[in-house]
Design a protein around this motif. Sequence first.
Motif, PDB file in Angstrom:
ATOM      1  N   PHE A 353     -28.002  14.457 -62.156  1.00  0.00           N
ATOM      2  CA  PHE A 353     -26.614  14.666 -62.568  1.00  0.00           C
ATOM      3  C   PHE A 353     -26.470  14.279 -64.038  1.00  0.00           C
ATOM      4  O   PHE A 353     -27.066  13.292 -64.491  1.00  0.00           O
ATOM      5  N   VAL A 354     -25.675  15.045 -64.768  1.00  0.00           N
ATOM      6  CA  VAL A 354     -25.353  14.725 -66.157  1.00  0.00           C
ATOM      7  C   VAL A 354     -23.841  14.805 -66.290  1.00  0.00           C
ATOM      8  O   VAL A 354     -23.223  15.815 -65.896  1.00  0.00           O
ATOM      9  N   ALA A 355     -23.227  13.756 -66.825  1.00  0.00           N
ATOM     10  CA  ALA A 355     -21.768  13.685 -66.865  1.00  0.00           C
ATOM     11  C   ALA A 355     -21.283  13.142 -68.204  1.00  0.00           C
ATOM     12  O   ALA A 355     -21.966  12.340 -68.844  1.00  0.00           O
ATOM     13  N   GLY A 356     -20.089  13.602 -68.607  1.00  0.00           N
ATOM     14  CA  GLY A 356     -19.435  13.005 -69.763  1.00  0.00           C
ATOM     15  C   GLY A 356     -19.491  13.839 -71.019  1.00  0.00           C
ATOM     16  O   GLY A 356     -19.482  15.078 -70.985  1.00  0.00           O
ATOM     17  N   ALA A 357     -19.605  13.162 -72.143  1.00  0.00           N
ATOM     18  CA  ALA A 357     -19.502  13.794 -73.445  1.00  0.00           C
ATOM     19  C   ALA A 357     -20.621  14.801 -73.677  1.00  0.00           C
ATOM     20  O   ALA A 357     -21.787  14.524 -73.406  1.00  0.00           O
ATOM     21  N   GLY A 358     -20.260  15.970 -74.186  1.00  0.00           N
ATOM     22  CA  GLY A 358     -21.232  16.985 -74.557  1.00  0.00           C
ATOM     23  C   GLY A 358     -21.796  17.801 -73.426  1.00  0.00           C
ATOM     24  O   GLY A 358     -22.626  18.694 -73.657  1.00  0.00           O
ATOM     25  N   VAL A 359     -21.374  17.532 -72.180  1.00  0.00           N
ATOM     26  CA  VAL A 359     -21.947  18.224 -71.021  1.00  0.00           C
ATOM     27  C   VAL A 359     -21.252  19.574 -70.803  1.00  0.00           C
ATOM     28  O   VAL A 359     -20.032  19.675 -70.888  1.00  0.00           O
ATOM     29  N   LYS A 360     -22.049  20.593 -70.522  1.00  0.00           N
ATOM     30  CA  LYS A 360     -21.508  21.892 -70.108  1.00  0.00           C
ATOM     31  C   LYS A 360     -21.508  21.895 -68.579  1.00  0.00           C
ATOM     32  O   LYS A 360     -22.457  22.338 -67.938  1.00  0.00           O
ATOM     33  N   GLY A 361     -20.431  21.361 -68.023  1.00  0.00           N
ATOM     34  CA  GLY A 361     -20.399  21.050 -66.604  1.00  0.00           C
ATOM     35  C   GLY A 361     -19.777  22.108 -65.725  1.00  0.00           C
ATOM     36  O   GLY A 361     -19.535  23.236 -66.129  1.00  0.00           O
ATOM     37  N   GLY A 362     -19.540  21.690 -64.468  1.00  0.00           N
ATOM     38  CA  GLY A 362     -19.022  22.600 -63.468  1.00  0.00           C
ATOM     39  C   GLY A 362     -20.040  23.638 -63.051  1.00  0.00           C
ATOM     40  O   GLY A 362     -19.674  24.719 -62.565  1.00  0.00           O
ATOM     41  N   ARG A 363     -21.337  23.324 -63.210  1.00  0.00           N
ATOM     42  CA  ARG A 363     -22.389  24.308 -62.942  1.00  0.00           C
ATOM     43  C   ARG A 363     -23.603  23.641 -62.305  1.00  0.00           C
ATOM     44  O   ARG A 363     -23.896  22.471 -62.573  1.00  0.00           O
ATOM     45  N   TYR A 364     -24.308  24.432 -61.498  1.00  0.00           N
ATOM     46  CA  TYR A 364     -25.617  24.053 -60.984  1.00  0.00           C
ATOM     47  C   TYR A 364     -26.665  24.755 -61.831  1.00  0.00           C
ATOM     48  O   TYR A 364     -26.608  25.975 -62.027  1.00  0.00           O
ATOM     49  N   LEU A 365     -27.605  23.977 -62.343  1.00  0.00           N
ATOM     50  CA  LEU A 365     -28.610  24.511 -63.255  1.00  0.00           C
ATOM     51  C   LEU A 365     -30.009  24.312 -62.680  1.00  0.00           C
ATOM     52  O   LEU A 365     -30.203  23.577 -61.712  1.00  0.00           O
ATOM     53  N   GLY A 366     -30.979  24.947 -63.319  1.00  0.00           N
ATOM     54  CA  GLY A 366     -32.357  24.862 -62.867  1.00  0.00           C
ATOM     55  C   GLY A 366     -32.772  26.142 -62.156  1.00  0.00           C
ATOM     56  O   GLY A 366     -31.944  26.987 -61.810  1.00  0.00           O
TER      57      GLY A 366
END
Length: 419
Positions: A353-366
């Motif tokens: 998991f990666v959270a917080g500043a600079g994250v392009k979130g709301g996505r499943y990656l890999g």
Amino acid sequence: MTATTSSCSCDEYAATSVGRRGLLRGAALLGAVSTFGTTVVTTSQGTAWGAPASSVIVVLSMRGAADGLSLVVPHGDPTYYAARPRIAVPAASLLAKDAMFGLHPALAPLVPLWNAGKLAAVHATGLPVANRSHFAAMEEVEDADPGSSARVGWLNRLLGADALTSPVQGLAVGSAAAPASFVGTQPVMTMPDLATVTVAGGDPANPQDARLRSLRTMWGSSATAMGSGVRTSLAGSAALKQATAQPDRSASYPATGLGQALSAVARTLRADIGVSLVTVDQGDWDMHTDQGTATSGRLVTNATDFAKAVAAFSADLGPVADKVTLVTISEFGRRVAENANAGTDHGWGNVMFVAGAGVKGGRYLGTWPGLQNTLDADLAVTTDYRSVLAEVVASRTTASTAAVFPGFRRERVGVMQGQ
């Protein structure tokens, strides 16, 4: 690496967890070790301290090997349900679902972060070669320099790649010993909690304290490693004492080791005293037996603690949240198939998991490799964990990723803005 108590039957995990004394013995080979009260600093040569940190990376280690297949469930892969008839998480109960993945329902406190684009998950991550020993895998993950005989962790190399500006730039919270990722020649401060930061017999808040004056007189101009260590310890203790002036919001966190550690981290970061790299641990993820169902059991307990603690941490940071990025790591994942004891055994691939500043979130990656339903089947690793860490480092610091991860050529993950 801190000693972790697990209720599982994995003798290797319990027997090889490194305690405070063993860690300090290793650190002493690399530099002086100064101990005052319960605060420990591993030191190199003297450094001048200055400006607050412009960005902060918090590394949360899920000790014991978390089951990424339960935390981020591949509901679109039918093999998952065939391999786990008793412990699989039903697709109907998953949160933030797309066509392939969904979050365990115990992670509900994190859904607002997900929806705000501040949380992402990278699946099928891990070491390039499977290593099912807790001890060896932890060392390998935290050294992040395969084949090297130097015992220097990747976070210590990151400290060395950036100009040090604070005696507490590297901070391990929740234990009196630093993890292997921090071991090396750069100075690191560790603290079980803010209340225990002290110079034994002295008052760091009082510059006229007799004991502190004596220590400064004795070591203030010493060119030795011990002199550097004492000066760093005094400066670090005084800096951390500034954090106690910040409001204590620990009641909004779970009353657990992780919750209270993250509370102390948030309080320290709000003081803006120059901390830029932080480690915290959450243990007891080694669930060979009675892992539980989607609504109860050991995994639900740990996942709930994790989700509530991280959500509280994000809210507690206030305006400082704009410069804090949190990333999770675990030494390896679990096997695809459940075992005869309704648990899971040591595997390979996992989720980060990666959270917080600079994250392009709301996505499943890999890249999803697909699952196989055999006794020894693993989730294969398609993304080296260092690619995730390197992308965070490249996005949030000025350090060269080549210096932090020697000999490693990172692949694009896409979890961080600008990467």
